[in-house]
Design an enzyme around this catalytic site. Structure first.
Site, PDB file in Angstrom:
ATOM      1  N   GLN A 118       3.967  -4.505  -6.559  1.00 30.56           N
ATOM      2  CA  GLN A 118       3.137  -3.322  -6.314  1.00 30.56           C
ATOM      3  C   GLN A 118       3.028  -2.438  -7.549  1.00 30.56           C
ATOM      4  O   GLN A 118       2.018  -1.759  -7.749  1.00 30.56           O
ATOM      5  CB  GLN A 118       3.702  -2.501  -5.147  1.00 30.56           C
ATOM      6  CG  GLN A 118       3.618  -3.179  -3.799  1.00 30.56           C
ATOM      7  CD  GLN A 118       4.936  -3.798  -3.398  1.00 30.56           C
ATOM      8  OE1 GLN A 118       5.636  -4.362  -4.241  1.00 30.56           O
ATOM      9  NE2 GLN A 118       5.299  -3.708  -2.136  1.00 30.56           N
TER      10      GLN A 118
ATOM     11  N   ARG B 202      -0.301  -0.991   2.837  1.00 28.75           N
ATOM     12  CA  ARG B 202       1.152  -0.787   2.818  1.00 28.75           C
ATOM     13  C   ARG B 202       1.402   0.612   2.284  1.00 28.75           C
ATOM     14  O   ARG B 202       0.512   1.272   1.752  1.00 28.75           O
ATOM     15  CB  ARG B 202       1.896  -1.856   1.993  1.00 28.75           C
ATOM     16  CG  ARG B 202       1.146  -2.641   0.982  1.00 28.75           C
ATOM     17  CD  ARG B 202       0.699  -1.859  -0.217  1.00 28.75           C
ATOM     18  NE  ARG B 202       1.788  -1.124  -0.835  1.00 28.75           N
ATOM     19  CZ  ARG B 202       1.633  -0.018  -1.503  1.00 28.75           C
ATOM     20  NH1 ARG B 202       0.443   0.524  -1.639  1.00 28.75           N
ATOM     21  NH2 ARG B 202       2.658   0.603  -2.035  1.00 28.75           N
ATOM     22  N   GLY B 203       2.630   1.069   2.477  1.00 33.80           N
ATOM     23  CA  GLY B 203       2.966   2.449   2.183  1.00 33.80           C
ATOM     24  C   GLY B 203       3.015   3.231   3.484  1.00 33.80           C
ATOM     25  O   GLY B 203       2.073   3.182   4.285  1.00 33.80           O
ATOM     26  N   ALA B 204       4.128   3.951   3.707  1.00 29.92           N
ATOM     27  CA  ALA B 204       4.350   4.569   5.010  1.00 29.92           C
ATOM     28  C   ALA B 204       3.217   5.479   5.470  1.00 29.92           C
ATOM     29  O   ALA B 204       2.727   5.350   6.600  1.00 29.92           O
ATOM     30  CB  ALA B 204       5.683   5.336   5.005  1.00 29.92           C
TER      31      ALA B 204
ATOM     32  N   ASN C 235      13.556   3.414   0.927  1.00 29.84           N
ATOM     33  CA  ASN C 235      12.333   3.124   0.173  1.00 29.84           C
ATOM     34  C   ASN C 235      12.401   1.690  -0.329  1.00 29.84           C
ATOM     35  O   ASN C 235      13.383   0.982  -0.103  1.00 29.84           O
ATOM     36  CB  ASN C 235      12.169   4.126  -0.980  1.00 29.84           C
ATOM     37  CG  ASN C 235      10.791   4.029  -1.636  1.00 29.84           C
ATOM     38  OD1 ASN C 235       9.777   4.054  -0.953  1.00 29.84           O
ATOM     39  ND2 ASN C 235      10.764   3.897  -2.937  1.00 29.84           N
ATOM     40  N   LYS C 236      11.388   1.271  -1.019  1.00 35.60           N
ATOM     41  CA  LYS C 236      11.292  -0.095  -1.526  1.00 35.60           C
ATOM     42  C   LYS C 236      12.595  -0.541  -2.181  1.00 35.60           C
ATOM     43  O   LYS C 236      13.203   0.217  -2.935  1.00 35.60           O
ATOM     44  CB  LYS C 236      10.144  -0.173  -2.539  1.00 35.60           C
ATOM     45  CG  LYS C 236       9.974  -1.530  -3.193  1.00 35.60           C
ATOM     46  CD  LYS C 236       9.511  -2.588  -2.206  1.00 35.60           C
ATOM     47  CE  LYS C 236       9.347  -3.938  -2.894  1.00 35.60           C
ATOM     48  NZ  LYS C 236       8.910  -4.972  -1.961  1.00 35.60           N
TER      49      LYS C 236
ATOM     50  N   ASP D 220       9.871   5.619   2.721  1.00 35.78           N
ATOM     51  CA  ASP D 220       9.361   5.124   3.994  1.00 35.78           C
ATOM     52  C   ASP D 220      10.033   5.780   5.188  1.00 35.78           C
ATOM     53  O   ASP D 220       9.444   5.873   6.256  1.00 35.78           O
ATOM     54  CB  ASP D 220       9.532   3.604   4.067  1.00 35.78           C
ATOM     55  CG  ASP D 220       8.525   2.896   3.185  1.00 35.78           C
ATOM     56  OD1 ASP D 220       7.508   2.439   3.722  1.00 35.78           O
ATOM     57  OD2 ASP D 220       8.735   2.829   1.963  1.00 35.78           O
TER      58      ASP D 220
ATOM     59  N   ARG E 278       5.258  -3.058  11.844  1.00 27.17           N
ATOM     60  CA  ARG E 278       6.277  -2.873  10.792  1.00 27.17           C
ATOM     61  C   ARG E 278       7.395  -1.998  11.351  1.00 27.17           C
ATOM     62  O   ARG E 278       7.110  -0.977  11.965  1.00 27.17           O
ATOM     63  CB  ARG E 278       5.683  -2.180   9.548  1.00 27.17           C
ATOM     64  CG  ARG E 278       4.624  -2.950   8.784  1.00 27.17           C
ATOM     65  CD  ARG E 278       5.138  -4.165   8.036  1.00 27.17           C
ATOM     66  NE  ARG E 278       6.118  -3.881   7.022  1.00 27.17           N
ATOM     67  CZ  ARG E 278       5.840  -3.531   5.756  1.00 27.17           C
ATOM     68  NH1 ARG E 278       4.578  -3.382   5.370  1.00 27.17           N
ATOM     69  NH2 ARG E 278       6.806  -3.333   4.882  1.00 27.17           N
TER      70      ARG E 278
END
Length: 343
Positions: A204, A56-58, A255-256, A245, A99
């Site tokens: 996370q 995970r993570g762009a 973002n998150k 992201d 995603r």
């Protein structure tokens, strides 16, 4: 997807590895309790790994997708050597659907598609595709290191900082975006303490960010997601540093969930100039069971409804600086973002 492998030394900078003609991903769902790698041999398995949060993570999703195209090319050529360009389509589509929010995924796939268009159909594409995927991987690490230096130059220290979610080496090809800034600033003596939001529902921050920082010997204190504002009121916090992201053309930042109102570090591949504002960024909403459960144990009341957006949008007016490998945009707006991308 094969069984876990323990032959690779698990470090934040080796979360994505191409070895033995396969893609190996450090399974981030189980860190820090277990640090195992999964071997991937197909585009479908790679798409599943992205969708299921193995990675995970762009930026990391983009790098992983590029390697997934290598596997798609191998499969397509094996099934019909003279028609591999026709056969590769379904594999690419599975990767594209994995995603919806991280623009790096589509950026990497578009770059790989441009290469595919130029390759001869009579030749095995695997070697050429692998060279491009490795280039994407190496360029991401280099960009992160540049962002680390640029971001650190903004900090008057020593000071404490708050970070949300995980935008470290685990979320990139290596070194990290937001945590790359923190790593560089800590090495320069500009950051003396990091406060990491736990970041529900996947935790996370408490699982991944804390693990990464401890690997580097950087002091870290965990906060519940609701404690950041109170901690800021105590003083000693110079910056809030997070990743992104997707960034719209006007500087709005996705973002998150929980990021709203924070500053940003991100590669230019995260900037989507086709998205005029944050309203044009699709926000992924995931299964409510991720909120109702933690560590395999149900914690939510039976019968409760759940809204589980994975990202939120921070308006550009609340962002102090966007740090990219091309430079820093202070108080971003559409004009400044356009000038950055035109350089």
């Amino acid at each position: 997807m094969e069984a876990p492998d323990r032959k690779i030394e698990p470090t934040p900078d080796t979360a994505i590895v191409w070895r033995e003609n396969r893609l190996w991903l450090l399974d981030q769902r189980y860190l820090p309790a277990a640090a195992d790698y999964l071997a991937l041999n197909s585009a479908a398995a790679t798409a599943d790994a992205i969708r299921n949060m193995v990675v995970r993570g762009a930026p990391a999703i983009g790098v992983t997708a590029a390697y997934g195209v290598v596997l798609a090319g191998r499969e397509a050529f094996a099934s019909a050597a003279s028609k591999w360009k026709q056969r590769i389509g379904p594999g690419l589509e599975k990767l594209r659907q994995s995603r919806p929010t991280a623009v790096n995924l589509f950026w990497a796939l578009d770059r790989m598609q441009s290469l595919i268009d130029d390759l001869p159909e009579a030749e095995n594409p695997e070697a050429a595709l692998l060279r491009e995927a490795v280039a994407i991987h190496e360029e991401d690490v280099a960009a992160n290191q540049r962002m680390g230096a640029l971001g650190a130059s903004l900090i008057d220290g020593p000071t404490g900082v708050i970070t949300h979610c995980n935008a470290g080496a685990l979320a990139t090809g290596g070194y990290g975006t937001a945590l790359g800034v923190i790593r560089s600033a800590h090495a320069a003596g500009l950051i003396d303490q990091v406060f990491a939001d736990e970041t529900r529902p996947w935790l996370q921050g408490s699982r991944l960010t804390a693990w990464e920082l401890l690997q580097d010997g950087i002091p870290v204190t965990l906060l519940t997601d609701g404690a950041a504002a109170s901690r800021m009121s105590q003083g000693g916090i110079g910056w809030i540093i997070v990743g992104s992201d997707r960034i719209a053309a006007n500087g709005d930042v996705a973002n998150k969930i929980g990021t709203y109102g924070l500053a940003v570090a991100a590669p230019t591949s995260t900037i989507d100039m086709q998205a005029v504002s944050g309203k044009d960024i699709p926000i992924e909403v995931r299964d409510g069971n991720e909120v109702l459960s933690c560590g395999g144990r149900r914690i939510g009341a039976e019968g409760a409804e759940v809204w589980n957006p994975v990202f939120d949008v921070t308006p550009a007016g609340l962002v102090d600086a966007i740090v990219t490998e091309k430079g820093v945009v202070h108080s971003p707006n559409a004009k400044k973002m356009r000038e950055l991308m035109e350089e």
